[in-house]
Design a protein around this motif. Structure first.
Motif, PDB file in Angstrom:
ATOM      1  N   ASN A  76      -3.250   1.639  -4.904  1.00 16.86           N
ATOM      2  CA  ASN A  76      -2.451   0.681  -4.124  1.00 16.86           C
ATOM      3  C   ASN A  76      -3.365  -0.146  -3.234  1.00 16.86           C
ATOM      4  O   ASN A  76      -3.268  -1.374  -3.168  1.00 16.86           O
ATOM      5  CB  ASN A  76      -1.445   1.408  -3.216  1.00 16.86           C
ATOM      6  N   VAL A  77      -4.243   0.566  -2.521  1.00 17.57           N
ATOM      7  CA  VAL A  77      -5.129  -0.115  -1.573  1.00 17.57           C
ATOM      8  C   VAL A  77      -6.092  -1.024  -2.325  1.00 17.57           C
ATOM      9  O   VAL A  77      -6.370  -2.147  -1.886  1.00 17.57           O
ATOM     10  CB  VAL A  77      -5.882   0.926  -0.707  1.00 17.57           C
ATOM     11  N   ARG A  78      -6.548  -0.565  -3.479  1.00 15.07           N
ATOM     12  CA  ARG A  78      -7.491  -1.374  -4.245  1.00 15.07           C
ATOM     13  C   ARG A  78      -6.830  -2.670  -4.715  1.00 15.07           C
ATOM     14  O   ARG A  78      -7.454  -3.731  -4.728  1.00 15.07           O
ATOM     15  CB  ARG A  78      -8.031  -0.579  -5.434  1.00 15.07           C
ATOM     16  N   GLN A  79      -5.551  -2.592  -5.087  1.00 14.32           N
ATOM     17  CA  GLN A  79      -4.841  -3.816  -5.489  1.00 14.32           C
ATOM     18  C   GLN A  79      -4.774  -4.810  -4.331  1.00 14.32           C
ATOM     19  O   GLN A  79      -4.906  -6.018  -4.530  1.00 14.32           O
ATOM     20  CB  GLN A  79      -3.420  -3.487  -5.948  1.00 14.32           C
ATOM     21  N   ILE A  80      -4.554  -4.292  -3.125  1.00 11.96           N
ATOM     22  CA  ILE A  80      -4.494  -5.176  -1.959  1.00 11.96           C
ATOM     23  C   ILE A  80      -5.866  -5.794  -1.703  1.00 11.96           C
ATOM     24  O   ILE A  80      -5.988  -6.994  -1.423  1.00 11.96           O
ATOM     25  CB  ILE A  80      -3.972  -4.395  -0.730  1.00 11.96           C
ATOM     26  N   GLU A  81      -6.918  -4.989  -1.860  1.00 11.59           N
ATOM     27  CA  GLU A  81      -8.279  -5.518  -1.705  1.00 11.59           C
ATOM     28  C   GLU A  81      -8.583  -6.559  -2.771  1.00 11.59           C
ATOM     29  O   GLU A  81      -9.226  -7.581  -2.491  1.00 11.59           O
ATOM     30  CB  GLU A  81      -9.297  -4.368  -1.784  1.00 11.59           C
ATOM     31  N   GLN A  82      -8.123  -6.328  -4.005  1.00 12.59           N
ATOM     32  CA  GLN A  82      -8.373  -7.297  -5.080  1.00 12.59           C
ATOM     33  C   GLN A  82      -7.616  -8.597  -4.813  1.00 12.59           C
ATOM     34  O   GLN A  82      -8.129  -9.683  -5.055  1.00 12.59           O
ATOM     35  CB  GLN A  82      -7.966  -6.702  -6.427  1.00 12.59           C
ATOM     36  N   GLN A  93      -0.267 -14.418   0.367  1.00 12.85           N
ATOM     37  CA  GLN A  93      -0.360 -13.729  -0.926  1.00 12.85           C
ATOM     38  C   GLN A  93      -0.722 -12.261  -0.755  1.00 12.85           C
ATOM     39  O   GLN A  93      -0.173 -11.392  -1.435  1.00 12.85           O
ATOM     40  CB  GLN A  93      -1.410 -14.404  -1.803  1.00 12.85           C
ATOM     41  N   VAL A  94      -1.670 -11.991   0.134  1.00  9.75           N
ATOM     42  CA  VAL A  94      -2.090 -10.599   0.328  1.00  9.75           C
ATOM     43  C   VAL A  94      -0.921  -9.794   0.915  1.00  9.75           C
ATOM     44  O   VAL A  94      -0.661  -8.660   0.501  1.00  9.75           O
ATOM     45  CB  VAL A  94      -3.347 -10.514   1.219  1.00  9.75           C
ATOM     46  N   LEU A  95      -0.191 -10.398   1.842  1.00  9.32           N
ATOM     47  CA  LEU A  95       0.983  -9.713   2.408  1.00  9.32           C
ATOM     48  C   LEU A  95       2.042  -9.452   1.329  1.00  9.32           C
ATOM     49  O   LEU A  95       2.735  -8.432   1.365  1.00  9.32           O
ATOM     50  CB  LEU A  95       1.597 -10.533   3.548  1.00  9.32           C
ATOM     51  N   GLY A  96       2.169 -10.365   0.364  1.00  9.21           N
ATOM     52  CA  GLY A  96       3.129 -10.162  -0.730  1.00  9.21           C
ATOM     53  C   GLY A  96       2.794  -8.921  -1.549  1.00  9.21           C
ATOM     54  O   GLY A  96       3.681  -8.129  -1.893  1.00  9.21           O
ATOM     55  N   VAL A  97       1.505  -8.728  -1.838  1.00 10.13           N
ATOM     56  CA  VAL A  97       1.083  -7.542  -2.600  1.00 10.13           C
ATOM     57  C   VAL A  97       1.280  -6.282  -1.746  1.00 10.13           C
ATOM     58  O   VAL A  97       1.798  -5.262  -2.226  1.00 10.13           O
ATOM     59  CB  VAL A  97      -0.384  -7.688  -3.069  1.00 10.13           C
ATOM     60  N   LEU A  98       0.878  -6.346  -0.470  1.00 10.28           N
ATOM     61  CA  LEU A  98       1.125  -5.225   0.447  1.00 10.28           C
ATOM     62  C   LEU A  98       2.610  -4.859   0.453  1.00 10.28           C
ATOM     63  O   LEU A  98       2.981  -3.677   0.343  1.00 10.28           O
ATOM     64  CB  LEU A  98       0.690  -5.622   1.863  1.00 10.28           C
ATOM     65  N   THR A  99       3.470  -5.866   0.566  1.00  4.00           N
ATOM     66  CA  THR A  99       4.910  -5.620   0.664  1.00  4.00           C
ATOM     67  C   THR A  99       5.435  -4.965  -0.605  1.00  4.00           C
ATOM     68  O   THR A  99       6.290  -4.080  -0.563  1.00  4.00           O
ATOM     69  CB  THR A  99       5.647  -6.943   0.952  1.00  4.00           C
ATOM     70  N   TRP A 100       4.916  -5.376  -1.760  1.00  2.84           N
ATOM     71  CA  TRP A 100       5.337  -4.749  -3.010  1.00  2.84           C
ATOM     72  C   TRP A 100       5.075  -3.244  -2.949  1.00  2.84           C
ATOM     73  O   TRP A 100       5.934  -2.438  -3.305  1.00  2.84           O
ATOM     74  CB  TRP A 100       4.611  -5.361  -4.216  1.00  2.84           C
ATOM     75  N   HIS A 101       3.903  -2.860  -2.466  1.00  2.00           N
ATOM     76  CA  HIS A 101       3.586  -1.425  -2.408  1.00  2.00           C
ATOM     77  C   HIS A 101       4.428  -0.714  -1.357  1.00  2.00           C
ATOM     78  O   HIS A 101       4.769   0.455  -1.526  1.00  2.00           O
ATOM     79  CB  HIS A 101       2.090  -1.229  -2.187  1.00  2.00           C
ATOM     80  N   GLN A 102       4.776  -1.429  -0.284  1.00  2.00           N
ATOM     81  CA  GLN A 102       5.666  -0.809   0.709  1.00  2.00           C
ATOM     82  C   GLN A 102       7.041  -0.517   0.102  1.00  2.00           C
ATOM     83  O   GLN A 102       7.651   0.504   0.409  1.00  2.00           O
ATOM     84  CB  GLN A 102       5.832  -1.732   1.926  1.00  2.00           C
ATOM     85  N   VAL A 111       0.773   6.419   4.725  1.00  4.58           N
ATOM     86  CA  VAL A 111      -0.637   6.061   4.902  1.00  4.58           C
ATOM     87  C   VAL A 111      -0.772   4.946   5.937  1.00  4.58           C
ATOM     88  O   VAL A 111      -1.613   5.006   6.837  1.00  4.58           O
ATOM     89  CB  VAL A 111      -1.256   5.632   3.552  1.00  4.58           C
ATOM     90  N   LEU A 112       0.075   3.925   5.833  1.00  3.45           N
ATOM     91  CA  LEU A 112      -0.014   2.803   6.772  1.00  3.45           C
ATOM     92  C   LEU A 112       0.284   3.276   8.197  1.00  3.45           C
ATOM     93  O   LEU A 112      -0.266   2.746   9.154  1.00  3.45           O
ATOM     94  CB  LEU A 112       0.963   1.697   6.378  1.00  3.45           C
ATOM     95  N   HIS A 113       1.146   4.278   8.336  1.00 12.72           N
ATOM     96  CA  HIS A 113       1.456   4.808   9.658  1.00 12.72           C
ATOM     97  C   HIS A 113       0.258   5.496  10.303  1.00 12.72           C
ATOM     98  O   HIS A 113       0.248   5.687  11.516  1.00 12.72           O
ATOM     99  CB  HIS A 113       2.627   5.781   9.574  1.00 12.72           C
ATOM    100  N   ALA A 127      -5.929   9.185   5.012  1.00  9.54           N
ATOM    101  CA  ALA A 127      -4.889   8.200   5.310  1.00  9.54           C
ATOM    102  C   ALA A 127      -5.425   7.153   6.277  1.00  9.54           C
ATOM    103  O   ALA A 127      -5.190   5.952   6.113  1.00  9.54           O
ATOM    104  CB  ALA A 127      -3.657   8.898   5.883  1.00  9.54           C
ATOM    105  N   LEU A 128      -6.156   7.601   7.277  1.00  5.40           N
ATOM    106  CA  LEU A 128      -6.736   6.667   8.238  1.00  5.40           C
ATOM    107  C   LEU A 128      -7.719   5.724   7.534  1.00  5.40           C
ATOM    108  O   LEU A 128      -7.704   4.503   7.766  1.00  5.40           O
ATOM    109  CB  LEU A 128      -7.433   7.446   9.358  1.00  5.40           C
TER     110      LEU A 128
END
Lengths: 197, 197
Positions: A76-82, A93-102, A111-113, A127-128
């Protein structure tokens, strides 16, 4: 690579390096789907079956249940980095990918918490670390005059806020609520989708 | 009132109606403190001791652990309703009391999440009922031109968003993050405090 015995006594089939990479990716994709359908307690055999590989191959890549879950979160995190590394990337765009994983994964929201937990006893180090990678990917595209750039904590507080809004039985409902949350924050978000290169 | 035997075989001391109300309130206040310190798994004996009553009195008021926790949550909601019923109440003040309970209690945050779960299998009916009481108390003071009055779901989505921001090891840190969340939403919040009549 040394061949090791598996829990069931069989030895894993031999994989070339390419097949290994392909199998690993298929296992992570299958695990993501199975977790979304059945939660983190789903049997590993279901994941292997969905990926179209034997359980031996699964055990070669992932020693235990936790390793599979961690690999999904890491992906998940790697997709956001990509998404952040794409040539035309911007914060929306990056927030859109983040939101999809949320909207996909309650475990990813945990993890985000980890960010806000501020070294709280019981926050796992992995997680941190993952949360900090998400923050770096976002911050790379955060303009100085962005709504979430005013105070140092605002960016990840906003991410936690959207996580708090993402409830509901279907992904569609969770996405609708996530988009309402970003709207209430006055933050523009690009298409809510996984990053597929 | 019929005297009943307790789990430990003793019979509870007799309470007059006034002493009963006082003991019940003391038990709920003690449970709130103990939960905040030690979580919902804290022993009932610790709650009785903190309230300054015998365990027999506790069992007379609350048949089991779940009944104590539910009474604390119900009291949280009642404080928010009382804040809304105060003669000079406005939305900022009611939100301040709500926010205090969000920073105090992870269990209360789960109750608020029942709203967005939309009848999701596994959402307890009591949580949904409590969440709806919170919504009614807030909506009573929500002006038509309020930032959270534009769409029907916005009010409780915003409450969920603040819950999502409320992380951290200390109440002070959780309050700081909650206030940052309301600031990011552009919503004014009154003093963050319990309602004390």
């Amino acid at each position: 690579m040394t061949q090791q015995s598996l829990p069931d006594g069989r030895r894993p089939a031999n994989e070339g390096p390419r097949a290994a990479a392909r199998n690993r990716a298929a296992l992570i994709a299958a695990a993501r789907e199975i977790y979304a359908e059945s939660g983190l307690e789903a049997p590993l055999s279901a994941i292997a079956r969905r990926a179209g590989v034997g359980q031996g191959v699964l055990y070669r890549h992932f020693p235990d249940r936790a390793a599979v879950a961690l690999a999904v979160l890491e992906e998940n995190v790697r997709q956001i980095e990509q998404a952040a590394a794409a040539p035309d990337a911007d914060i929306a765009q990056v927030l859109g990918v983040l939101t999809w994983h949320q909207t996909e994964s309650a475990a990813f929201i945990s993890v985000l918490h980890a960010d806000g937990a501020g070294g709280h006893h019981g926050t796992p180090a992995f997680a941190l670390a993952l949360s900090q990678r998400v923050e770096r990917a976002l911050r790379r595209h955060l303009p100085d005059d962005h709504r979430l750039a005013a105070e140092p904590d605002d960016l990840m507080i906003a991410v936690g806020m959207v996580s708090g809004a993402v409830t509901g039985p279907t992904r569609e409902q969770r996405e609708r609520r996530a988009l309402a949350a970003w709207r209430l924050l006055g933050v523009e978000v690009g298409p809510v989708r996984p990053f597929e290169g």
